[in-house]
Design an enzyme around this catalytic site. Sequence first.
Site, mmCIF file in Angstrom:
data_model
loop_
_atom_site.group_PDB
_atom_site.id
_atom_site.type_symbol
_atom_site.label_atom_id
_atom_site.label_comp_id
_atom_site.label_asym_id
_atom_site.label_seq_id
_atom_site.Cartn_x
_atom_site.Cartn_y
_atom_site.Cartn_z
ATOM 1 N N GLU A 61 0.816 -1.210 0.000
ATOM 2 C CA GLU A 61 0.000 0.000 0.000
ATOM 3 C C GLU A 61 0.853 1.265 0.000
ATOM 4 O OE1 GLU A 61 -0.222 -2.534 2.038
ATOM 5 O OE2 GLU A 61 -2.275 -3.003 2.629
ATOM 6 N N HIS A 101 31.605 -5.918 -14.713
ATOM 7 C CA HIS A 101 30.982 -4.605 -14.605
ATOM 8 C C HIS A 101 30.646 -4.336 -13.146
ATOM 9 C CE1 HIS A 101 28.355 -1.221 -15.074
ATOM 10 N NE2 HIS A 101 27.399 -1.885 -14.445
ATOM 11 N N HIS A 149 21.226 6.994 -14.998
ATOM 12 C CA HIS A 149 20.200 7.226 -13.991
ATOM 13 C C HIS A 149 19.513 8.567 -14.224
ATOM 14 C CE1 HIS A 149 21.212 3.682 -11.796
ATOM 15 N NE2 HIS A 149 22.485 4.027 -11.805
HETATM 16 N N1 GLN Z 1 24.185 -6.373 -17.188
HETATM 17 C C1 GLN Z 1 23.360 -5.649 -16.269
HETATM 18 C C2 GLN Z 1 22.487 -4.663 -17.028
HETATM 19 O O1 GLN Z 1 22.947 -4.110 -17.973
HETATM 20 C C3 GLN Z 1 24.157 -4.933 -15.222
HETATM 21 C C4 GLN Z 1 23.294 -4.182 -14.232
HETATM 22 C C5 GLN Z 1 23.999 -3.633 -13.014
HETATM 23 O O2 GLN Z 1 25.185 -3.575 -12.928
HETATM 24 N N2 GLN Z 1 23.295 -3.191 -12.033
HETATM 25 O O3 GLN Z 1 21.372 -4.425 -16.681
HETATM 26 ZN ZN ZN Z 2 25.785 -1.210 -13.403
#
Ligand code: GLN
Ligand code: ZN
Length: 730
Positions: free
Chosen positions: A16, A615, A668
């Site tokens: 909620e 990554h 972002h």
């Molecule tokens: N391979 C993932 C993506 O591109 C990596 C996401 C992440 O590092 N949070 O969504």
């Molecule tokens: Zn990332």
Amino acid sequence: MKTYAYGFPRLGKNREYKKSLEDFWQGNISEKGLKEAVSGIDQQRQNFYKQFVDIFPSGEMTLYDNILDTAVMFGVCPFENLQEYFEYARGRNALEMMKFFGTNYHYLVPVIPKGFKFNLAYNKLLEYKKNLSGNNPAYFIGPFTFLKLSRVKGGFNSLLDSLCRQYKNAFGRLKKQGVKFFHIDEPAFVLDLTKSEINLITKVYKKYFLPFKQNIYLFTYYESVSWLKDLFSLPSAAIGLDFVSDSQNLKTLQKTGFPKDKILVAGIINGRIPDRADILERVDFLKRLESVKGLSRENIYISNAMPLFHIPVTLDNEKSLTPAKKKYLSFAAEKLYELSLLKDVLSGRRAKEAGKWAGTAKKQRQSLSSDNKTFNTLSLREDYFTKRRKLQDKFLGLPLFPSTTIGSFPQDKELRQMRLKFRKNKIPAAVYNKFIEKKISSLIELQEKMGLDVFVHGEFERSDMVEFFAQKLGGIITTDRGWVISYGSRVYRPPIIIGPIKRKKPLTLKEILYAQSLTSRPVKGIFTGPVTILAWSYNLRRNEDSKVAFELAGALNQEARDLVKKGIKIIQIDEPAIKERMPLKEKKRKSYFSWAVRAFNLTAKLPDKIQVHTHMCYSEFSDIIFWIMKMNFDVITIEASRSRGGITAAFKKVKFSRQIGPGVWDIHSKYPAEEEVMREIMKKSVRIFGKDKVWVNPDCGLKTRGWEEVIISLRKIVDLAKTLRTRYGR
Ligand code: GLN
Ligand code: ZN
């Protein structure tokens, strides 16, 4: 003996909270509507508490985040209406977000200028804290923790003094209104504090809080406190200690005793992991506590060991889990039930019920014996990477400044709807699979058209980078509605590790191989790494983090080998969470990183000509770079645009000689990549690493972005790579 609970999730049984916030943001409900909805949810929370425990704080509810509210309360973040309040959380100049003590909850980071004079703007706060009643302690984030979590430019000591003065004012005002107790959360007390920090805390607490000595319940959690003796000297009626995260608190108490004029709020139920408690074993543990000098049944309250908001609201919501699986679990409501059961068992009642409840939890020890083993990390000398590079260059034939993306592409409305229909059996698997194939093939076409160098398949089949793998692997279960807030209205469902990890079937082969079959460019075989899968799941196998990580590594390495066997030339192992699980105390970190790095390296064990990427996307490497260097990868892509490449400093320091892709586009943000920023980052990187070591890519995956903006920014990325090639070309 009394039961005390705190930190019950604010999400609501049916999410909620999320719905109300988003309704307000979309303009569907008014300010008044939102406040009413949220106080309704608070009522629901309190009813859970009331059903099971004797004491719980009031005023825990917030419209976004309690750190932000504390900033509001003490004049750091003024606002006139809720629109303005939410500006701090999600406006154009929103406060930065950070992980709360290595948990997956993100708080907003207040910025406090040097010499700032705090003032008590608490009327605004009181609006949301109407339920402060006489018997329930009024909830506060403690002053030291608040300041420690804020961005403070300097003058910490005098800021803390000024802040505590205002806390004192707040307590005084509330006391006049009939509030008898104050619940103060000071999780920052468990960090590695310096002697002078401890002295400072002691000084200001005594200076301002002595008049409230009998009213303060002071809580520490997430690990043990290494300065208990000083902690006991602070003015407080009760002290909350965590006896679950490690065993140090108990050991120290057994040596030094506990002040008999204070109450110990013993955190003995795990608030971070939804495991079911073995009640009878917990009773034994309490008996051990009772034998500590200064402690007796009279001055022990029992409690959760840390706030309960890390786990979902109630097991009642789970319809698909079998009763046998449910027997492992206990969500927030069930944890409260455990406290009540425990209390009754101690006074000779409900023993049979307790025996039944323990179920599979039986014999699993609740306290963690600290697992300090250090593992061999399988790491290799740097010249090994030079050798690999030669083989890979020949195998891949990539240009200078290769351009690529991190993996995911927009998960648009159409995709989410198809996935939902598929999950609800409204469309057959064949239709869904065809749809995913179509998405992959048009993405391959797009990448060809744009001229990227290394392709991805788009990750359209993955709802979430951890849950997707959890659903396919043996030994991990997932929930229907086990939602937890990660920040604001954002929720996720952590998977639960309950048994040995097994790769029962391929995880990614179908989609990745399909993508590769459509192009002659290399398609990266991307999957989530073992440490991140573990970090974003609950691990019910106590004391077995390293073992689980190695099992995950085995399964993922098998996947990688199968991909390679079928023609994939680049493997990318995502580890965005490697820093997250890092213990709060320095002395525990070596053991953690040793198994984390080893797990990564086991996953990455592949023929030398196969290029391994990793990554990671957070913005501080300086304190972990030593461990990153032990990881067996050839190329690392990182988030770098917010710091304009500044983040690469840590890599510069260790003379990083492998390849690196510092992100040039902040994914972002709603705005496309800016050429100037992109160029600046690249220039810096070429200077540091050399023209033959730099990749061009965005900060992170693109799943939350729209197609239009993605195309604009990718075009810029490809153009940038071309310009760089002309400029620095061989
Ligand atoms: N391979 C993932 C993506 O591109 C990596 C996401 C992440 O590092 N949070 O969504
Ligand atoms: Zn990332």
